[in-house]
Design an enzyme around this catalytic site. Structure first.
Site, mmCIF file in Angstrom:
data_model
loop_
_atom_site.group_PDB
_atom_site.id
_atom_site.type_symbol
_atom_site.label_atom_id
_atom_site.label_comp_id
_atom_site.label_asym_id
_atom_site.label_seq_id
_atom_site.Cartn_x
_atom_site.Cartn_y
_atom_site.Cartn_z
ATOM 1 N N GLU A 406 0.940 -1.239 0.032
ATOM 2 C CA GLU A 406 -0.036 0.017 0.114
ATOM 3 C C GLU A 406 0.889 1.402 -0.043
ATOM 4 O O GLU A 406 0.516 2.189 -0.639
ATOM 5 C CB GLU A 406 -1.195 0.014 1.131
ATOM 6 N N GLN A 428 -7.928 -2.416 -0.897
ATOM 7 C CA GLN A 428 -8.741 -3.642 -1.081
ATOM 8 C C GLN A 428 -9.708 -3.400 0.183
ATOM 9 O O GLN A 428 -10.933 -3.596 -0.198
ATOM 10 C CB GLN A 428 -8.220 -4.833 -1.020
ATOM 11 N N PHE A 429 -9.528 -2.970 1.123
ATOM 12 C CA PHE A 429 -10.228 -2.646 2.330
ATOM 13 C C PHE A 429 -9.720 -1.448 3.063
ATOM 14 O O PHE A 429 -8.368 -1.345 3.245
ATOM 15 C CB PHE A 429 -10.131 -3.595 3.390
ATOM 16 N N ALA A 430 -10.517 -0.439 3.576
ATOM 17 C CA ALA A 430 -10.126 0.714 4.042
ATOM 18 C C ALA A 430 -9.026 0.658 5.223
ATOM 19 O O ALA A 430 -8.143 1.390 5.287
ATOM 20 C CB ALA A 430 -11.044 1.471 4.377
ATOM 21 N N ASP A 431 -9.312 -0.613 5.950
ATOM 22 C CA ASP A 431 -8.303 -0.948 7.179
ATOM 23 C C ASP A 431 -7.078 -1.074 6.695
ATOM 24 O O ASP A 431 -6.087 -0.714 7.415
ATOM 25 C CB ASP A 431 -8.947 -2.435 7.381
ATOM 26 N N PHE A 432 -6.757 -1.484 5.456
ATOM 27 C CA PHE A 432 -5.398 -1.734 4.773
ATOM 28 C C PHE A 432 -4.679 -0.358 4.594
ATOM 29 O O PHE A 432 -3.400 -0.352 4.421
ATOM 30 C CB PHE A 432 -5.412 -2.448 3.743
ATOM 31 N N HIS A 473 -11.264 -5.629 8.578
ATOM 32 C CA HIS A 473 -12.161 -5.565 7.383
ATOM 33 C C HIS A 473 -13.053 -4.750 7.416
ATOM 34 O O HIS A 473 -14.014 -4.772 6.732
ATOM 35 C CB HIS A 473 -12.159 -6.868 6.721
#
Length: 667
Positions: A406, A428-432, A473
């Site tokens: 990222e 892919q997920f905002a968490d990442f 996630h």
């Protein structure tokens, strides 16, 4: 300069270099040394605030810069004064930069070499060091996409190779075969930490093997070796684009910065490298070869010293900057004149996910320089299939699968912007995004304020709970970014808004975090215009009107609020869907609260530190005399997000909102 040594200890090979080039190399090598010696005097006099010395390393900066074409980008660090002087930046502007004068490059907002200049194709570093490596990848990617056959050179020290950004940038450059010249100045110490405490391999160049990358070791104190080898390597890269790792063996003869000193370095080691001084050795060699004589040497030095003194006077005579809040605030974002493209009457009923896909596709058709990047977004179509079919229409050059990195991909996006291209990055997920947090909040957010460089980047953020995906996630982490000046934050709750706001986000030259709630992707439908259209930032949507209370929300929580009102038809409320959190439509909020006298803010994020807290404070400051009750905030529990359905339901504020709303109305 230091006292001359009797014999040069570096072996030079002129390789048919003509005398004019040898003299030019000498002048370019001498100039940063003389500037530095003057700066060290000014530092002791308190006329500049800090200095990072490159004495002993000048041959690398000068040799690499002279090997590059003038229209090719170089990304130097704070010991690469020779890059700036060899590119012939007027010294008065450099001196003004170091003194914090207006004619510098950052208007007193940043110091040292923390700046860039498109005029001279130089992009300076930030203190975190590593991000510039990935930015170089982005500039080189633009060169490949535009078939420019250009090389991008980026500098780092041996300490910087310990950062994750180094690994990510080299890996991306290798996978994508980007023409980046990774120039690592191995000067023995990262501040006071020696190389044997930084890495275990014998040479940094050995790391190239792991990336399938060509690498070379170069004597960083030998100006002719640097110039001739880098010239040949760069020519080869222009013909056959690929990344190359260069390790320059050199030594830092002064402290990390002047206040740190060099007491931790053994004197024997200092003496050894003093005998390899790149300026004195080359000067002695040129004299031995009859290329340089004493009178010419004196004339060259006098000319440079005269230039230094003349330009110092210009910088010193310049007026000090007078603080102006308006100027400061106006430079946080690049100016953007929103152009409304009106919707046409033809519509389709679309889910949120389809509206986003449609808007992204139409922007790709409209902006031929737009590149989208993310994990699995090409043939697979992304984790949520938003980019399904895009490769067939736009090709893999513009729809790019990325390695799992990222940080580097955000940096690549910044590099594309520097090179004049737009990009959309899908987390892919905002968490990442936490793995790419640094370049977002420290590079993208601050670049325009620091030196006027836009970050034309949209970062798509699939977010939110309600799907049983657990702590990694399901986060809705918008508050991480609404806090950071320089970023814009968009958070639509409906398909119509999502498509129009995404188009505007891509048009806007500033960095935009575009939040997409996963729980809404396939659960809501709406009539959405078929053709391309835009919607303005900073304009909330009033979904319902009533005099009892103002409900302020965004994202999935908007739908929870509407559902609650459907179940309580006796409550007449203004329902405000913010749509964008930065910029925030305070006018609509204040107008409603002054009418209703009550306000409740519903957010999915946990309570403390969320944007609801700021909205509550704003209402208290601007609408206090109109309030009939305290402002109420309703949010999720102060815990990470659990995955088990019943625990997730307990975590979210959806089921507690009704009672909190009634409590406020009864106050």
């Amino acid at each position: 300069m230091s006292s001359p040594i009797a014999l040069h200890t570096i072996q030079y090979n002129t390789q048919d270099i003509d005398n004019d080039t040898l003299i030019l190399l000498y002048k370019n090598l001498l100039k940063p040394r003389l500037i530095e010696e003057k700066m060290l005097v000014l530092l002791r006099q308190g006329k500049i605030s800090k200095w990072f010395s490159g004495i002993g390393q000048e041959a690398i900066s000068v040799g690499v810069t002279m090997a590059m074409n003038m229209d090719e980008y170089i990304l130097p660090m704070h010991r690469n004064l020779g890059v700036f002087t060899t590119r012939e930046i007027p010294l008065s502007r450099l001196f003004a930069q170091w003194q914090g004068k207006a004619s510098g490059f950052t208007k007193g907002r940043d110091r040292s070499f923390h700046f860039g200049t498109q005029e001279f194709k130089i992009i300076g570093m930030i203190s975190h060091l590593g991000p510039q490596l990935g930015v170089a990848d982005g500039i080189a990617l633009a060169s490949n996409l535009k078939n420019k056959n250009q090389v991008t050179a980026v500098f780092s020290g041996e300490g910087g190779t310990s950062e994750g950004d180094f690994h990510e940038a080299l890996n991306v450059a290798s996978v994508w075969q980007l023409p980046v010249l990774f120039c690592i100045e191995n000067n023995g110490y990262g501040l006071s930490t020696p190389t044997n405490e930084q890495y275990r391999c014998e040479h940094i160049a050995d790391k190239g093997i792991g990336y399938g990358m060509e690498s070379h070791i170069i004597d960083g104190n030998n100006i002719l070796e640097v110039f001739t080898r880098v010239t040949a390597i760069a020519d080869s890269m222009r013909q056959s684009p690929r990344p190359i790792l260069l390790e320059f063996k050199t030594f830092r003869m002064r402290g990390h910065e002047e206040a740190s000193g060099t007491k931790y370095i053994p004197q024997e080691l200092m003496d050894t490298w003093a005998s390899k001084d790149p300026v004195i050795n080359f000067q002695t060699f040129l004299k031995d070869q009859g290329v340089l004589n004493e009178s010419l040497e004196i004339a060259i030095k006098e000319d440079i010293i005269s230039e230094i003194n003349t330009h110092l006077k210009i910088a010193f005579d310049e007026d000090d900057i007078v603080p102006d809040k308006t100027n400061e605030l106006n430079d946080v974002y690049k100016s953007f004149e929103y152009q409304e493209i009106e919707k046409k009457p033809e519509t389709n009923q679309l889910r949120l996910i389809d509206a986003i896909s449609d808007g992204l596709k139409q922007s790709m058709e409209r902006h031929h320089d737009l590149v989208i990047m993310g994990q699995d977004i090409a043939e697979y179509g992304g984790a949520f299939k938003i980019t399904e079919g895009f490769v067939k229409q736009f090709g893999k050059e513009r729809v790019r699968n990325t390695p799992i990195c990222e940080s580097a991909i955000v940096e690549v996006a910044m590099g594309l912007s520097i090179a004049g291209m737009k990009s959309v990055v899908e987390m892919q997920f905002a968490d990442f995004v936490s793995s790419g947090f640094n370049p977002i909040v420290n590079y993208l957010a601050k670049s325009h304020y620091r030196w006027g460089q836009q970050a034309d980047v949209v970062i798509r953020m699939p977010c939110g709970a309600g799907v049983g995906a657990g702590p990694f996630h399901s986060q809705t982490n918008e508050a991480w970014f609404t806090k950071t000046p320089g970023l814009k934050v968009v958070y639509p709750a409906f398909p119509y808004d999502a498509k129009g706001l995404l188009a505007t986000a891509i048009n806007d030259p500033n960095p935009v975090l575009f939040f997409e709630h996963k729980g809404l992707y396939r659960s809501i439908r709406q009539e959405v215009p078929i053709d391309y259209y835009t919607l303005p930032f900073g304009k909330a949507s009033v979904l319902r009107k009533g005099d009892d209370v103002t409900i302020i929300s965004y994202g999935a929580a908007v739908h929870w609020a509407l559902e609650t009102l459907d179940n309580n038809l006796d409550i007449q409320a203004d329902v405000i869907d913010l749509r964008t959190l930065q910029p925030l439509d305070t006018e609509t909020i204040y107008t409603s609260v002054k009418k209703t006298g009550r306000a409740i803010i519903l957010q999915e994020d946990s309570l403390f530190g969320g944007i609801g807290s700021d909205i509550s404070a704003l209402i208290m400051e601007h609408c206090f005399e109109y309030l009939d009750a305290p402002v109420k905030r309703v949010a999720s529990l102060e815990t990470p997000i659990p995955f088990l359905k019943q625990l997730e339901e307990q975590y979210l504020p959806k089921n507690t909102f009704e009672s909190e709303l009634k409590s406020l109305l009864e106050y």
